[in-house]
Motif scaffolding. Structure first.
Motif, PDB file in Angstrom:
ATOM      1  N   TYR A 327       0.841  -1.197   0.000  1.00  0.00           N
ATOM      2  CA  TYR A 327       0.000   0.000   0.000  1.00  0.00           C
ATOM      3  C   TYR A 327       0.874   1.244   0.000  1.00  0.00           C
ATOM      4  O   TYR A 327       1.632   1.482   0.936  1.00  0.00           O
ATOM      5  N   GLU A 350      -9.302  -2.153  -1.441  1.00  0.00           N
ATOM      6  CA  GLU A 350      -8.078  -1.449  -1.048  1.00  0.00           C
ATOM      7  C   GLU A 350      -8.194  -0.881   0.360  1.00  0.00           C
ATOM      8  O   GLU A 350      -7.239  -0.960   1.149  1.00  0.00           O
ATOM      9  N   ARG A 352     -10.201  -1.885   2.871  1.00  0.00           N
ATOM     10  CA  ARG A 352     -10.222  -2.964   3.870  1.00  0.00           C
ATOM     11  C   ARG A 352      -8.822  -3.558   4.039  1.00  0.00           C
ATOM     12  O   ARG A 352      -8.383  -3.843   5.160  1.00  0.00           O
ATOM     13  N   GLY A 353      -8.113  -3.743   2.930  1.00  0.00           N
ATOM     14  CA  GLY A 353      -6.766  -4.283   3.001  1.00  0.00           C
ATOM     15  C   GLY A 353      -5.810  -3.341   3.698  1.00  0.00           C
ATOM     16  O   GLY A 353      -4.954  -3.762   4.489  1.00  0.00           O
TER      17      GLY A 353
END
Length: 364
Positions: A327, A350, A352-353
């Motif tokens: 990220y 994205e 949540r990750g």
């Protein structure tokens, strides 16, 4: 042998550093560093863009007529008072070039958009930084910084990189407190992310006041960042002066057509705004749940959130650890924000990750 010497004020410029597109290792990652639209671009805008593929040998219309007319129709504006540029960045630079120079002062807020200082120094003017109020623009601090040498005040609203917002009353008070010779530039790059009814009154001021310029961009909610299309609106005298230094043919044929189609696709804009509001709210709640680890979200009205790291985990540590986990966020020590990460709102997966990765980082 002697060599050309650049102007001293040019050498004082700290070059703009964009958000990273890849990790240091080159591994594939979710790019949450540049405030791009996670839903992409309107299909209608893509089709309009593709329609210009057979005209690559042609210069674009230097007057930007179809774009100006479309903007004027949407916002009930005079098309002759609209100027356009390669992103709103060029419009911001044109304002500095037309109305400031050596011996003049330009005011912007601490934690303001980096381009303001670059545009100021580029023309040899002196940057004046007004203090903030818990990362937000402080009208009283801006007005206190005004002197006889002040020529321009830049205010991003919502602000980048903090996401904070000054309401209609604050902007009206700021404008009322400025001398008539000072140009108030209201940067509305993220204005489309405001909810219906939220309005700082800037465009109404630009319609009637001789010293207000409002700038907008197609790079954010419209998803046309690659084409670099921005615009501004102000009094005829302001626009006429800026046109004298505008680069000719500065928006492409494909970009002009895509911009017009993007303006007309109101469903895509509404969908993008709703997605942003939902996942920005969710993300802020997740950060609040990590408050005991020293994390704090600055209230945001934009398509990103500035997360402050005020505990044992530093922003730099989190930046590197999140990158290792796939990220890419924006760490801004060069703008005095070494304690924070600006994180764009991405897709559901994205976000949540990212939160899961962030929990791992603070737990470790």
């Amino acid at each position: 042998m002697s060599a050309p010497e650049p102007k001293s004020w040019v050498m004082d410029i700290a070059p703009y550093i964009p958000g990273k597109s890849t990790t240091d290792s080159g591994a594939k990652a979710a790019k949450l560093s540049s405030n791009e639209n996670p839903l992409g671009t309107s299909p209608a805008a893509r089709e309009a863009f593709a329609s210009a593929a057979g005209e690559l040998e042609r210069y674009p219309d230097a007057s930007g007529a179809i774009v100006r007319e479309a903007i004027a129709k949407k916002y009930d504006l005079d098309p002759q008072r609209i100027i356009y540029g390669t992103g709103s960045d060029e419009v911001l630079h044109m304002a500095a070039s037309a109305f400031a120079g050596p011996g003049d002062e330009v005011i912007f807020v601490r934690y303001g958009f980096a381009v303001y200082e670059i545009a100021t120094r580029r023309v040899g003017a002196t940057p004046v930084v007004a203090s903030d109020s818990d990362y937000a623009s402080d009208v009283d601090a801006i007005l206190a910084a005004v002197t006889d040498r002040t020529r321009i005040v830049y205010v991003a609203n919502p602000n980048n990189p903090t996401g904070t917002y000054a309401g209609r009353e604050a902007i009206a008070r700021l404008h009322a407190g400025l001398p008539g010779h000072v140009l108030l530039v209201l940067d509305h790059a993220y204005a489309e992310y405001l909810q219906p009814g939220e309005n700082d009154g800037g465009m109404a001021l630009a319609k009637t006041a001789p010293n207000v310029l409002v700038t907008r961009t197609f790079s954010k909610i419209y998803g046309l960042a690659a084409e670099r299309i921005g615009w501004g609106y102000g009094a005829m005298d302001l626009i006429a002066a800026m046109h004298r230094i505008r680069q000719p043919f500065n928006i492409t044929i494909a970009g002009q057509r895509a911009a017009v189609a993007a303006l007309e696709d109101e469903n895509f804009v509404a969908k993008s705004r709703a997605h942003n509001a939902e996942w920005r709210g969710w993300f802020v709640d997740q950060i609040a749940a990590l408050g005991n680890a020293g994390l704090r979200a600055v209230p945001s009205k934009a398509n990103f959130v500035l997360v402050l790291f005020e505990g044992q985990v530093s922003a730099e540590q989190a930046y590197k650890a999140l990158q290792d986990r796939g990220y890419i966020t924006r760490w801004l020590p060069g703008q005095g924000l070494g304690n924070g990460l600006r994180i764009s709102i991405g897709t559901e997966a994205e976000m949540r990750g990212l939160v899961a990765a962030l929990r791992e980082v603070v737990a470790a």
